[in-house]
Design an enzyme around this catalytic site. Structure first.
Site, short mmCIF file in Angstrom:
data_model
loop_
_atom_site.label_atom_id
_atom_site.label_comp_id
_atom_site.label_asym_id
_atom_site.label_seq_id
_atom_site.Cartn_x
_atom_site.Cartn_y
_atom_site.Cartn_z
N SER A 263 -21.52 24.58 12.96
CA SER A 263 -21.39 23.72 11.57
C SER A 263 -22.76 23.02 11.11
O SER A 263 -23.62 22.84 11.90
CB SER A 263 -20.39 22.60 11.90
OG SER A 263 -20.65 21.42 12.68
N LYS A 264 -22.81 22.31 9.98
CA LYS A 264 -23.75 21.76 9.44
C LYS A 264 -24.21 20.56 10.40
O LYS A 264 -25.39 20.42 10.59
CB LYS A 264 -23.81 21.27 8.12
CG LYS A 264 -24.53 20.43 7.44
CD LYS A 264 -23.89 19.93 5.90
CE LYS A 264 -24.52 18.65 5.43
NZ LYS A 264 -25.61 17.83 5.97
#
Ligand code: GLU
Length: 509
Positions: A263-264
């Site tokens: 994920s970011k």
């Protein structure tokens, strides 16, 4: 044989994650390999999740990667428009067709009513799902009379159209990557496929467009696998099963640690990009991109190709043409693909090493100019030749070479502590005499000079080299010292040694 037609169908809900670019890439490689068409379709029917600038970002990202599409927004094609919001009129007919054939129904339950029922279920410790077990007790066209239904529609009562999932049926489908997958319909709910605002939901729009655009293969992320049975049932209900595309669900991209989806947040935490280009959210938050971190698009593509696919050989560096020639969905694995930020850097380094020095010099000159450093092109070329093996990105060049543009002003105390001994100044003064005589002042002659001196005097090579390096570079760092000396030239080297010895000795008192 039918012409291969594949599509990348992102929703403009934010920046494109590298997983999205990987999906686009695999579609692109598959299309090019089979001399087919690659289509970009923007799936923007969910207005609540629409993010300003996201479509432009997606298109710019694909452009930067060189993933060019044959049909799509801004490009056109025979099956357009390619933005679902521009295709609004198309979908209603199919929703009606499904209602008329008994495969879908109007549901008039308001969000408040559904929420109330959901709560009641929760109190009974069960979860509510709009499916065969409850649909006959709710407010929909299955329980209301035809007259009542028509009246509600006439009076503009908000409704949704729900797909009527058949009861307890096994849906078997062959996924190119996963093999045979079986779903039992009792695990599915009656998904909303159309709303009274005149817009379809993702599922209906996606199926209708894939059919109308004559898509032959749907290649997409694993997160869409749970939607697959619904999609197959929709194809069946619309009598399109005979031309239904084949499906291939790509493995997830996992965190560097190997557990969970990348994920970011992982990128923010560990300092690597997860987006192709820098993204500025409408709220002003900035997320870094591979481009801005100094990655070459060719390297980025190579990195992405190996997230899930492997050629079955030891080869790791692939040109675009090689990727196209070698790519096959059969060589895509099922297991999640771990993203390794260090390996990503390594890939970039391999591409950087292959760039001609003159090309790198152009970019590096710009960086030097910003630092108010002027140097001859030829000198910059030589510097690059010396340090490029030591960098993964051009923006690391300065840190690897600053001492080739400016003399040290101070000397690293740790290096001094380790290598500057009581007899060092004396040794340096002795070696200076030989360095002055070296001619020509080049790397191999210098090496000979120092070797001869150490052999004769019995002083260890390191006892000369480490202090010399500190005097010339400022610390115990950098490429081959004799190469540095050759590049700097006799005059500069002697000046640095002289100044350095004085400064260090003054400091030591
Ligand atoms: N719009 C979906 C997405 O955002 C497309 C999924 C698919 O390819 O079917 O990923």
């Amino acid at each position: 044989m039918t012409k291969v037609r594949v599509r990348f169908a992102p929703s403009p809900t934010g920046p494109l994650h590298m997983g999205g670019v990987r999906t686009a890439l695999f579609n692109y490689l598959f299309a090019r390999k089979h001399v087919g068409d690659f289509i970009l379709r923007i799936e923007d029917t969910d207005k609540t999740r629409y993010v300003e600038g996201a479509e432009e970002y997606i298109i710019n990202s694909l452009k930067w990667c060189g993933i060019d599409f044959d049909e799509g927004p801004g490009v056109g094609g025979d099956f357009g428009p390619y933005r679902q919001s521009d295709r609004k009129e198309i979908y209603k007919e199919y929703a009606l067709q499904l209602i008329n054939s008994g495969n879908a129904y109007y549901a008039f339950d308001s969000p408040e009513e559904l929420e109330k029922i959901r709560k009641e279920f929760e109190e009974q410790k069960t979860t509510f799902s709009y499916d065969a077990s409850v649909r006959n007790n709710l407010k929909n066209s299955l329980t209301l009379s035809k007259d009542e239904t028509e009246k509600l529609i006439e009076y503009n009562t908000p409704y949704t159209v729900r797909f009527k999932i058949p009861e307890n049926e096994n849906v078997t489908i062959n996924d190119i990557i996963r093999g045979e997958v079986v779903f039992n319909t009792s695990t599915l709910d009656d998904k909303v496929i159309f709303k009274s605002d005149g817009l379809p939901t993702y599922h209906l729009a996606n199926i209708v467009d894939d059919h109308l655009m004559k898509i032959t293969h749907v290649i997409r992320g694993e997160e869409w696998l749970p939607s697959l049975p619904l999609h197959v049932l929709l194809y069946r209900a619309l009598n399109w099963e005979s031309t239904m595309p084949e499906f291939a669900h790509l493995p997830l991209i996992l965190k560097p640690g190997g557990k969970g989806k990348l994920s970011k947040r992982d990128g923010d935490k560990e300092g690597f990009p997860v987006f192709p280009l820098e993204w500025k959210s409408p709220e002003g938050e900035i997320s870094g991109g591979f481009r801005e971190s100094g990655y070459y698009p060719e390297a980025f593509i190579n990195i992405l190709a190996f997230l899930g696919w492997n050629p079955g050989t030891e080869q790791e560096i692939f040109t675009r043409e090689e990727l196209i020639n070698n790519f096959s969905l059969e060589n895509v694995g099922r297991a999640g693909a771990r993203f390794d930020p260090e390996k990503a850097k390594w890939y970039n380094q391999q591409y950087l090493k292959k760039k001609p020095d003159a090309e790198l010099a152009d970019t590096f000159s710009g960086i030097l100019k910003q630092k108010n450093i002027s140097a001859e092109k030829e000198y910059i070329n030589k510097v690059i030749g010396l340090i490029k093996e030591r960098a993964c990105f051009i923006n690391e060049f300065w840190d690897q070479s600053y001492f080739l543009f400016q003399a040290p002003v101070d000397y690293d105390s740790n290096s001094l502590k380790k290598f500057w001994k009581d007899d060092t100044a004396k040794i340096i003064r002795e070696i200076i005499v030989f360095l002055k005589e070296a001619s020509p002042f080049n790397s191999s002659i210098l090496e000979n000079v120092v070797k001869k001196y150490t052999e004769k005097s019995g002083i260890g090579f390191g006892k000369v080299m480490n202090p010399l390096r500190i005097l010339i570079v400022g610390s115990n760092f950098g490429p081959h010292l004799f190469d540095i000396m050759e590049l700097l030239g006799k005059e500069e080297v002697l000046k640095r040694i002289d100044n350095g010895v004085s400064a260090i000795m003054k400091d030591r008192g």
